[in-house]
Every structure is written in structure tokens, then in C-alpha cells.
Write a protein that holds these residues in place. Structure first.
Motif, mmCIF file in Angstrom:
data_model
loop_
_atom_site.group_PDB
_atom_site.id
_atom_site.type_symbol
_atom_site.label_atom_id
_atom_site.label_comp_id
_atom_site.label_asym_id
_atom_site.label_seq_id
_atom_site.Cartn_x
_atom_site.Cartn_y
_atom_site.Cartn_z
ATOM 1 N N TYR A 24 0.806 -1.222 0.000
ATOM 2 C CA TYR A 24 0.000 0.000 0.000
ATOM 3 C C TYR A 24 0.847 1.283 0.000
ATOM 4 C CZ TYR A 24 -2.871 3.761 1.766
ATOM 5 O OH TYR A 24 -3.467 4.988 1.929
ATOM 6 N N ALA A 59 -9.954 5.401 9.504
ATOM 7 C CA ALA A 59 -9.529 4.823 8.228
ATOM 8 C C ALA A 59 -8.007 4.942 8.119
ATOM 9 C CB ALA A 59 -10.235 5.494 7.055
ATOM 10 N N ASP A 80 -9.612 1.310 11.824
ATOM 11 C CA ASP A 80 -9.882 0.913 10.436
ATOM 12 C C ASP A 80 -10.686 -0.391 10.469
ATOM 13 O OD1 ASP A 80 -8.244 1.770 7.598
ATOM 14 O OD2 ASP A 80 -9.299 -0.152 7.564
HETATM 15 C C1 LIG Z 1 -6.684 4.779 1.111
HETATM 16 S S1 LIG Z 1 -6.648 4.034 2.687
HETATM 17 C C2 LIG Z 1 -6.043 5.338 3.695
HETATM 18 C C3 LIG Z 1 -5.177 4.861 4.830
HETATM 19 C C4 LIG Z 1 -4.464 5.945 5.618
HETATM 20 N N1 LIG Z 1 -5.381 6.888 6.233
HETATM 21 C C5 LIG Z 1 -3.476 6.681 4.764
HETATM 22 O O1 LIG Z 1 -3.576 7.911 4.650
HETATM 23 O O2 LIG Z 1 -2.559 6.033 4.241
HETATM 24 C C6 LIG Z 1 -8.357 4.005 3.075
HETATM 25 C C7 LIG Z 1 -8.680 3.194 4.308
HETATM 26 O O3 LIG Z 1 -10.050 3.412 4.611
HETATM 27 C C8 LIG Z 1 -10.503 2.243 5.259
HETATM 28 N N2 LIG Z 1 -11.968 2.269 5.304
HETATM 29 C C9 LIG Z 1 -12.822 2.344 4.257
HETATM 30 N N3 LIG Z 1 -14.087 2.333 4.687
HETATM 31 C C10 LIG Z 1 -14.033 2.254 6.049
HETATM 32 C C11 LIG Z 1 -15.019 2.204 7.074
HETATM 33 N N4 LIG Z 1 -16.328 2.225 6.785
HETATM 34 N N5 LIG Z 1 -14.606 2.140 8.345
HETATM 35 C C12 LIG Z 1 -13.292 2.108 8.657
HETATM 36 N N6 LIG Z 1 -12.302 2.134 7.732
HETATM 37 C C13 LIG Z 1 -12.681 2.212 6.439
HETATM 38 C C14 LIG Z 1 -9.918 1.136 4.394
HETATM 39 O O4 LIG Z 1 -9.934 -0.116 5.040
HETATM 40 C C15 LIG Z 1 -8.506 1.688 4.138
HETATM 41 O O5 LIG Z 1 -7.586 1.201 5.069
#
Ligand SMILES: C[S@@+](CC[C@H](N)C(=O)[O-])C[C@H]1O[C@@H](n2cnc3c(N)ncnc32)[C@H](O)[C@@H]1O
Length: 230
Positions: A24, A59, A80
Motif C-alpha cells: 500500500y 480509516a 480501520d
Molecule cells: C486509502 S486508505 C487510507 C489509509 C491511511 N489513512 C493513509 O492515509 O494512508 C483508506 C482506508 O479506509 C478504510 N476504510 C474504508 N471504509 C471504512 C469504514 N467504513 N470504516 C473504517 N475504515 C474504512 C480502508 O480499510 C482503508 O484502510
């Protein structure tokens, strides 16, 4: 990809992130052409974490977004719902209080955080308004929210070039580096479908937040929204 594939169920979003967790952070650096690091610095400045502050990073994924707040001495809770992303995060930062939870039903009591923040996550949550209300609920009165999310470049010629990049160059680039390239086709589509800067500001106000403001980064490719809980 069809519009319908954007309407993912929460468990499909979680398993999509489980699938990209291993690569990631590397993929982010490549597909953002190095801009991701600058965006993270801007988030850290906006959050302005201080020792003894309690911060929710919703998240948080692998907790790369949580790190600057921890470094500043704050107590940061990365939350998350992708267990795959949390596993990678826990291996890297075993001391952080990782919490599994859904942004639409946060596993926290009312009014417990000084600041709540979310980077590149709000767009993925099925119901944006519910998530914004949940963030409001867990924030102390007078506390703040900082949202870092893809947005719309404001200068039309740049917007055209950027859209071409999103739709044509990003998917093959992601195929070269990501463990689940389809997730990055979803990324491009979801950015196009996401509200622009005033649109997100209006959603924040509707969810009860006040003093809503935003700042564009990289010409509006990303916007940093800030607001306060009265
Ligand atoms: C693009 S990543 C961003 C991760 C981190 N914040 C970063 O900036 O690198 C998006 C994250 O949102 C989480 N996510 C999406 N929908 C979610 C939800 N309903 N509740 C909790 N996490 C969620 C995904 O599992 C993922 O890890």
C-alpha cells in the motif's frame, strides 16, 4: 469499469484494502508521483498534534497517516475496518493502540477525542454523512476535524491533464506496482465521483460542524478540510 462497481458494500471495500495492504505505502508514493509525502506534512501542520492530546485517525490503514501525531507526542488511536491493513500497521508500529471499527458506527463513547482526522478514507466510506456525524459525536466540544481527501483541481487546463492521468496513466502504473491493480481503477473512478471542495464543506455543515474551511494542495488534486465542533 462501470458506475455500479463504485457501489461497493463495506465488506467488499474492506477486502479490497486487505488485498493491497502489503504494498500500500509504496504504491502511494509511486502513483502520487511523490506528492503523498507533501500532503502528509500539510495534514500534520493542520492537526498540530500536542502531547496529551487524544486524536482519532479514522480509516488509518497501515497508520502511516497516524505517525506524525504520535511523533508529536499525542495519544493517537488508528481505527480501520480492514484487518489486513491493521495487521501491516501493527507489525510496523506495535505500540500504537490499533482499533478495528467501522466509520459508520465508531466503537468509541461520545466526546472523547480532541481532534479527529481522516486521510484518503472518507471517500471509501459508504455513507459520508453518517461518518461525518459519527466523527462529530466522538469529538469533544471545541474539538476539530481535519479531512485530507482527493478533490478537484481548480484550474481547468490542469483539471483536464489530471483527469487524463487518472483514467489512462494511473491504472497501468498501478498494475506495475500494486498487489491488486483493480483497487486503483476503483481509486480513479471514486475520485471522479467524489464531491468537490464546496460540496464536502456543505456535507460537513449538514453534519453539524462549524467554522468549515479548506485549503487546496497540488492545485486542488487534494483538499484539506477543517472544521470545529461547537
Ligand atoms: C486509502 S486508505 C487510507 C489509509 C491511511 N489513512 C493513509 O492515509 O494512508 C483508506 C482506508 O479506509 C478504510 N476504510 C474504508 N471504509 C471504512 C469504514 N467504513 N470504516 C473504517 N475504515 C474504512 C480502508 O480499510 C482503508 O484502510
Amino acid at each position: 469499469m462501470t458506475r455500479a462497481s463504485l457501489d461497493k458494500q463495506p465488506h467488499e471495500v474492506a477486502s479490497m484494502f486487505d488485498g493491497v495492504a502489503a504494498n500500500y505505502d509504496l504504491t502511494n508514493d509511486v502513483i502520487s508521483l511523490g506528492q503523498a509525502r507533501l500532503w502528509r506534512k500539510a495534514v500534520a501542520a493542520a492537526v498540530d498534534a500536542r502531547p496529551a492530546q487524544k486524536i482519532l485517525d479514522l480509516a488509518a490503514g497501515t497508520a502511516t497517516s497516524s505517525q506524525p501525531f504520535a511523533r508529536a507526542g499525542a495519544y493517537v488511536v488508528p481505527c480501520d475496518f480492514s484487518l489486513g491493513m491493521l495487521e501491516v500497521g501493527k507489525r510496523r508500529h506495535p505500540w500504537m493502540p490499533f482499533t478495528a471499527g467501522d466509520g459508520m458506527r465508531l466503537p468509541f463513547k461520545d466526546e472523547v477525542f480532541d481532534t479527529v482526522t481522516i486521510s484518503f478514507g472518507l471517500r471509501n466510506i459508504q455513507d459520508t454523512e453518517t461518518a461525518l456525524r459519527e466523527l462529530y459525536r466522538v469529538t469533544k466540544p471545541g474539538g476539530r476535524v481535519v479531512i485530507c481527501e482527493f478533490s478537484q483541481p481548480t484550474w481547468a487546463p490542469f483539471r483536464t491533464v489530471y483527469t487524463e492521468y487518472l483514467m489512462r496513466a494511473l491504472p497501468p502504473t498501478a498494475r506495475a506496482v500494486a498487489s491488486n491493480p483493480d483497487a486503483y481503477v476503483y481509486l480513479a473512478e471514486s475520485i471522479r465521483a467524489w464531491p468537490d471542495q464546496p460540496g464536502l464543506a456543505a456535507l460537513l455543515q449538514k453534519a453539524g460542524w462549524s467554522k468549515v474551511a479548506w485549503r487546496n494542495l497540488t492545485g486542488g488534486v487534494v483538499a484539506l478540510h477543517r472544521a470545529t465542533r461547537a
